[in-house]
Design a protein around this motif. Structure first.
Motif, PDB file in Angstrom:
ATOM      1  N   LYS A  25      -8.607   5.664   1.208  1.00 31.21           N
ATOM      2  CA  LYS A  25      -8.382   4.410   1.915  1.00 31.21           C
ATOM      3  C   LYS A  25      -9.112   3.222   1.279  1.00 31.21           C
ATOM      4  O   LYS A  25      -8.554   2.127   1.141  1.00 31.21           O
ATOM      5  CB  LYS A  25      -8.822   4.564   3.377  1.00 31.21           C
ATOM      6  N   ALA A  26     -10.355   3.463   0.876  1.00 29.78           N
ATOM      7  CA  ALA A  26     -11.137   2.370   0.302  1.00 29.78           C
ATOM      8  C   ALA A  26     -10.494   1.868  -0.996  1.00 29.78           C
ATOM      9  O   ALA A  26     -10.443   0.663  -1.255  1.00 29.78           O
ATOM     10  CB  ALA A  26     -12.560   2.848   0.031  1.00 29.78           C
ATOM     11  N   ASP A  27      -9.981   2.806  -1.798  1.00 25.90           N
ATOM     12  CA  ASP A  27      -9.325   2.427  -3.048  1.00 25.90           C
ATOM     13  C   ASP A  27      -8.062   1.610  -2.764  1.00 25.90           C
ATOM     14  O   ASP A  27      -7.752   0.654  -3.469  1.00 25.90           O
ATOM     15  CB  ASP A  27      -8.937   3.672  -3.862  1.00 25.90           C
ATOM     16  N   ILE A  28      -7.334   2.041  -1.704  1.00 29.29           N
ATOM     17  CA  ILE A  28      -6.102   1.325  -1.357  1.00 29.29           C
ATOM     18  C   ILE A  28      -6.425  -0.129  -1.030  1.00 29.29           C
ATOM     19  O   ILE A  28      -5.806  -1.050  -1.554  1.00 29.29           O
ATOM     20  CB  ILE A  28      -5.392   2.005  -0.161  1.00 29.29           C
ATOM     21  N   ALA A  77       0.817  -1.217   0.000  1.00 28.99           N
ATOM     22  CA  ALA A  77       0.000   0.000   0.000  1.00 28.99           C
ATOM     23  C   ALA A  77       0.851   1.269   0.000  1.00 28.99           C
ATOM     24  O   ALA A  77       0.360   2.353  -0.326  1.00 28.99           O
ATOM     25  CB  ALA A  77      -0.918   0.001   1.223  1.00 28.99           C
ATOM     26  N   MET A  78       2.128   1.114   0.376  1.00 30.21           N
ATOM     27  CA  MET A  78       2.972   2.294   0.581  1.00 30.21           C
ATOM     28  C   MET A  78       2.966   3.303  -0.575  1.00 30.21           C
ATOM     29  O   MET A  78       2.738   4.498  -0.344  1.00 30.21           O
ATOM     30  CB  MET A  78       4.403   1.846   0.896  1.00 30.21           C
ATOM     31  N   PRO A  79       3.173   2.872  -1.823  1.00 29.73           N
ATOM     32  CA  PRO A  79       3.169   3.859  -2.911  1.00 29.73           C
ATOM     33  C   PRO A  79       1.835   4.590  -3.010  1.00 29.73           C
ATOM     34  O   PRO A  79       1.789   5.764  -3.371  1.00 29.73           O
ATOM     35  CB  PRO A  79       3.418   3.018  -4.161  1.00 29.73           C
ATOM     36  N   LEU A  80       0.752   3.879  -2.665  1.00 28.42           N
ATOM     37  CA  LEU A  80      -0.576   4.499  -2.735  1.00 28.42           C
ATOM     38  C   LEU A  80      -0.762   5.495  -1.598  1.00 28.42           C
ATOM     39  O   LEU A  80      -1.361   6.559  -1.771  1.00 28.42           O
ATOM     40  CB  LEU A  80      -1.661   3.423  -2.682  1.00 28.42           C
ATOM     41  N   LYS A 117      -5.491  -5.528  -2.533  1.00 29.13           N
ATOM     42  CA  LYS A 117      -6.031  -6.879  -2.588  1.00 29.13           C
ATOM     43  C   LYS A 117      -5.840  -7.456  -3.996  1.00 29.13           C
ATOM     44  O   LYS A 117      -5.403  -8.599  -4.165  1.00 29.13           O
ATOM     45  CB  LYS A 117      -7.517  -6.849  -2.215  1.00 29.13           C
ATOM     46  N   ASP A 118      -6.164  -6.641  -4.993  1.00 28.96           N
ATOM     47  CA  ASP A 118      -5.989  -7.089  -6.377  1.00 28.96           C
ATOM     48  C   ASP A 118      -4.532  -7.415  -6.685  1.00 28.96           C
ATOM     49  O   ASP A 118      -4.223  -8.418  -7.335  1.00 28.96           O
ATOM     50  CB  ASP A 118      -6.492  -6.011  -7.354  1.00 28.96           C
ATOM     51  N   LEU A 119      -3.639  -6.524  -6.207  1.00 30.37           N
ATOM     52  CA  LEU A 119      -2.213  -6.729  -6.478  1.00 30.37           C
ATOM     53  C   LEU A 119      -1.707  -8.017  -5.827  1.00 30.37           C
ATOM     54  O   LEU A 119      -0.985  -8.797  -6.442  1.00 30.37           O
ATOM     55  CB  LEU A 119      -1.398  -5.532  -5.964  1.00 30.37           C
ATOM     56  N   LEU A 120      -2.127  -8.234  -4.570  1.00 30.82           N
ATOM     57  CA  LEU A 120      -1.680  -9.443  -3.873  1.00 30.82           C
ATOM     58  C   LEU A 120      -2.253 -10.686  -4.552  1.00 30.82           C
ATOM     59  O   LEU A 120      -1.590 -11.719  -4.638  1.00 30.82           O
ATOM     60  CB  LEU A 120      -2.089  -9.391  -2.394  1.00 30.82           C
TER      61      LEU A 120
END
Lengths: 343, 216
Positions: free
Chosen positions: A114-117, A104-107, A122-125
Motif C-alpha cells: 500500500k505504501a508503495d502504491i 492505482a488499479m494496475p498496482l 502520486k509520482d504518476l499524477l
C-alpha cells in the motif's frame, strides 16, 4: 521491439469471412514512436490489439522483444501485458473510482504494498500534471484530463511499450496537442516504445518517427515520416498527406492559369532543412530573365526539420527557365514540373 | 371474531422474514448465476457456449412458470427440505426458486451495462478473469445492481403475499383468510396499506443506497 510477421486476422460473421488484417509485416524498433494511419475499417484497431493479444492473430506472429506471444500461456500473457501499457480513445476509466484509485488499479492487481502504491500514484499524477485531482472522479474531469489519467494508469506498471488506440480522436485540437506533447515526453524520458493508431495525419506529423499506411488490412506504404510526407506514393497516402499539407490550388486560380493564351509552366519546389532558409526565389529571378509567381506555399516542420512546399509559375524564355531550374537544383531543392498535375 | 393488533404485527414480521430469507438465499444462487450468464457469453471473458446455453434454458424454464403453480409444483421438494409444506419456512423454498433465476437475469442485465471498453482496459492491464469480475465489473455495475436487487425485493414482497394463499402466513395470508374469506374490508385495506408502505420503504432505501455506492 515489436515485430509483426505475416499477421492476419479473419473474423467469422455468419457464413462470411471478414479479413481485417491481410498479412502485416512491420517492425517497430525500441524507442520509436510508430504511427499506423488508415481510414476506419482499414484494420488499425485489430492490428494494435494483436500486440497485447486482445485479438489473437489468425495467422502469423507478433513478437515482443523477440518473444512470440502465441506460444505463451494465458498467465504468461497477463504478465507480458503488464509490460505493455495501453490507452484508449474513450479512456475506459472506472467511473465508480477516484482518479487515485484508477491510477492505482494496475498496482492493486499486482498486489503492490500500500505504501508503495501511494507514492507511485502520486509520482504518476505529478508526471501527467494532475496531482491536485487525485480525489476527483472521472466524470468531473475534462476529456484531456481523463486521457492523462489513462496515461498515468498505463504507465503504472512501468511498461516498455505503450499502445495508443486513437488516443486523441475524441479530443479538441488544443487538448490533442497537449496529450501528444505528453506522449513525446514519455517516449523521451522513459524511452518507451510507442505504437499508435490514428486517422489523423496531424498526429503522425506531430510526434511519429515512422509511419505505416494501412488499407484493407494491408500496409500499403511505410517509412520515416519525412519520406512519406515529402514523397507519398499511394493515392491513399497522398490523401492523408494532403489533409495536413494542403497544396491544392483554389479553383479560381486554376481557371486563371489555364486561360488559352497562357503558356507558362508551373513547378513544385520542395525545400528541406537548410534550403528553407535561403532566398533562392529572389536570386533566381534576379540572375535569370524569368518572372516568378508564387501560387501556393507553405512551410511546416517534420520531425524537427523544416519542410517547405512552393508552387510557382515560371514565365520567360524557355532557355532562361531551364537555367533557372538548374540553379535551383544546385541549391538542393527538389523541383518538378506540375503544369499538368495542377490541371 | 376480528383480527387483533398482535396478529397484524406478526403478519408483518412473517412477510419481512419470508422476503428477507428468500432474498438472501436467492441472492446466493442468483448472483453467481448472473455473473456466469455474463462471462460465458459469446466474446466475453470466459466464453463458453454450452454452459451459456444450459444456464439460459434452465433459467428460462423457472422464469416461465407462474409463481402460484411453481409453489404447488415443488411441494414434494419443499417437504424434503423443511419437512413441511405449510407455514412461513415452507414458503421460502418456492420463493427462492422464483426469485433466484429472476435475480440472475437482473444481475446479468446490470453487468452487461458496464462499458466493454472498461473490460478491455482491465484485460490490457493483465487482470485475471476473477480480478476483472470483482475489481471492474461489479464495482462499475454496483449502483445499477442495487436498483436491480431492489426490484427483486419488491417482487418478493408481492410473491410472499401470494405464498400466503397456501398457508404461508404473512400479510397475504391475513388478507385472504380475514379480508377476503370473511369479508372484512377493513383488514383488506390495512394489509394493502402496509404492503404499500413496505414497498415504498424498500424502494426509497434502494434508491438512496444506489446513489451512495455509485462512487466508492
Amino acid at each position: 521491439m515489436i515485430q509483426f510477421e505475416g499477421v492476419a486476422k479473419i473474423y467469422q460473421s455468419g457464413k462470411q469471412e471478414i479479413h481485417a488484417l491481410n498479412g502485416i509485416d512491420l517492425t517497430v524498433e525500441t524507442g520509436e514512436i510508430y504511427g499506423v494511419i488508415g481510414f476506419s475499417g482499414a484494420g488499425k484497431s485489430s492490428l494494435i490489439r494483436t500486440v497485447n493479444f486482445l485479438e489473437r492473430p489468425s495467422k502469423g506472429r507478433v513478437l515482443i522483444h523477440g518473444k512470440d506471444i502465441s506460444t505463451l500461456s494465458s498467465k504468461e500473457i497477463r504478465t507480458i501485458r503488464k509490460d505493455i501499457g495501453m490507452i484508449f480513445q474513450h479512456f475506459n476509466l472506472l467511473n465508480s473510482k477516484t482518479v487515485f484509485h484508477n491510477v492505482a488499479m494496475p498496482l492493486l492487481l499486482a498486489k503492490t504494498p500500500k505504501a508503495d502504491i501511494e507514492k507511485q500514484v502520486k509520482d504518476l499524477l505529478d508526471f501527467v500534471g494532475l496531482a491536485d485531482q487525485a480525489k476527483k472522479y472521472p466524470d468531473q474531469l475534462s476529456g484531456g484530463q481523463k486521457q492523462r489519467i489513462g496515461i498515468a494508469r498505463a504507465l503504472a506498471t512501468n511498461p516498455s511499450v505503450l499502445l495508443c488506440d486513437e488516443a486523441t480522436s475524441a479530443l479538441d485540437p488544443q487538448t490533442t496537442k497537449s496529450i501528444l506533447d505528453l506522449l513525446k515526453k514519455i517516449n523521451k524520458e522513459y524511452n518507451i516504445t510507442i505504437l499508435l493508431i490514428t486517422h489523423e495525419m496531424g498526429v503522425i506529423r506531430e510526434i511519429c518517427n515512422k509511419v505505416a499506411v494501412l488499407e484493407d488490412g494491408k500496409v500499403i506504404e511505410q517509412g520515416t515520416v519525412f519520406e512519406v510526407f515529402s514523397n507519398p506514393q499511394q493515392a491513399t497516402t497522398k490523401r492523408f498527406v494532403r489533409s495536413v499539407m494542403n497544396d491544392e490550388l483554389p479553383e479560381s486560380l486554376l481557371a486563371q492559369i489555364h486561360e488559352p493564351h497562357s503558356d507558362n509552366t508551373i513547378f513544385r519546389l520542395q525545400f528541406t532543412g537548410n534550403s528553407v532558409g535561403t532566398p533562392v526565389m529572389s536570386r533566381v529571378s534576379r540572375d535569370f530573365n524569368v518572372d516568378l509567381n508564387v501560387l501556393f506555399g507553405n512551410i511546416t516542420e517534420l520531425q524537427g526539420v523544416p519542410y517547405g512546399n512552393l508552387i510557382v509559375e515560371f514565365s520567360g524564355e524557355l532557355k532562361e527557365i531551364e537555367r533557372a531550374i538548374t540553379s535551383i537544383q544546385d541549391n538542393n531543392i527538389h523541383i518538378e514540373e506540375v503544369t499538368h498535375y495542377v490541371s | 371474531m376480528s383480527v387483533n393488533y398482535d396478529q397484524i404485527l406478526e403478519a408483518i414480521w412473517e412477510t419481512i422474514y419470508m422476503t428477507g430469507a428468500a432474498f438472501g438465499f436467492s441472492l446466493l444462487i442468483g448472483f453467481p448465476l448472473g455473473i456466469f450468464l455474463v462471462v460465458t457469453r459469446n466474446g466475453h471473458l470466459l466464453e463458453n457456449e454450452s454452459v451459456s446455453n444450459a444456464l439460459n434454458i434452465v433459467i428460462n424454464i423457472f422464469r416461465s412458470i407462474p409463481f402460484i403453480i411453481l409453489m404447488v409444483a415443488i411441494i414434494p421438494l419443499t417437504r424434503l427440505i423443511v419437512g413441511t409444506s405449510i407455514g412461513t419456512a415452507a414458503a421460502i423454498v418456492p420463493l427462492v426458486f422464483y426469485a433466484g433465476p429472476y435475480i440472475a437475469r437482473l444481475i446479468e442485465n446490470s453487468l452487461l451495462e458496464v462499458d466493454k471498453g472498461v473490460i478491455e482496459a482491465a484485460q490490457a492491464m493483465g487482470a485475471s478473469p476473477a480480478q476483472i469480475i470483482f475489481r471492474f465489473l461489479i464495482p462499475e455495475a454496483l449502483s445499477s445492481l442495487v436498483l436491480a436487487l431492489t426490484i427483486a425485493v419488491v417482487g418478493l414482497i408481492g410473491a410472499s403475499a401470494m405464498a400466503g394463499a397456501i398457508g404461508g402466513g404473512g400479510l397475504g395470508d391475513l388478507a385472504i383468510t380475514y379480508g377476503y374469506q370473511r369479508f372484512d374490508t377493513f383488514i383488506m385495506v390495512i394489509t394493502v396499506a402496509i404492503l404499500v408502505v413496505l414497498v415504498q420503504g424498500v424502494q426509497s432505501f434502494g434508491n438512496i443506497l444506489s446513489r451512495r455506492v455509485r462512487r466508492s
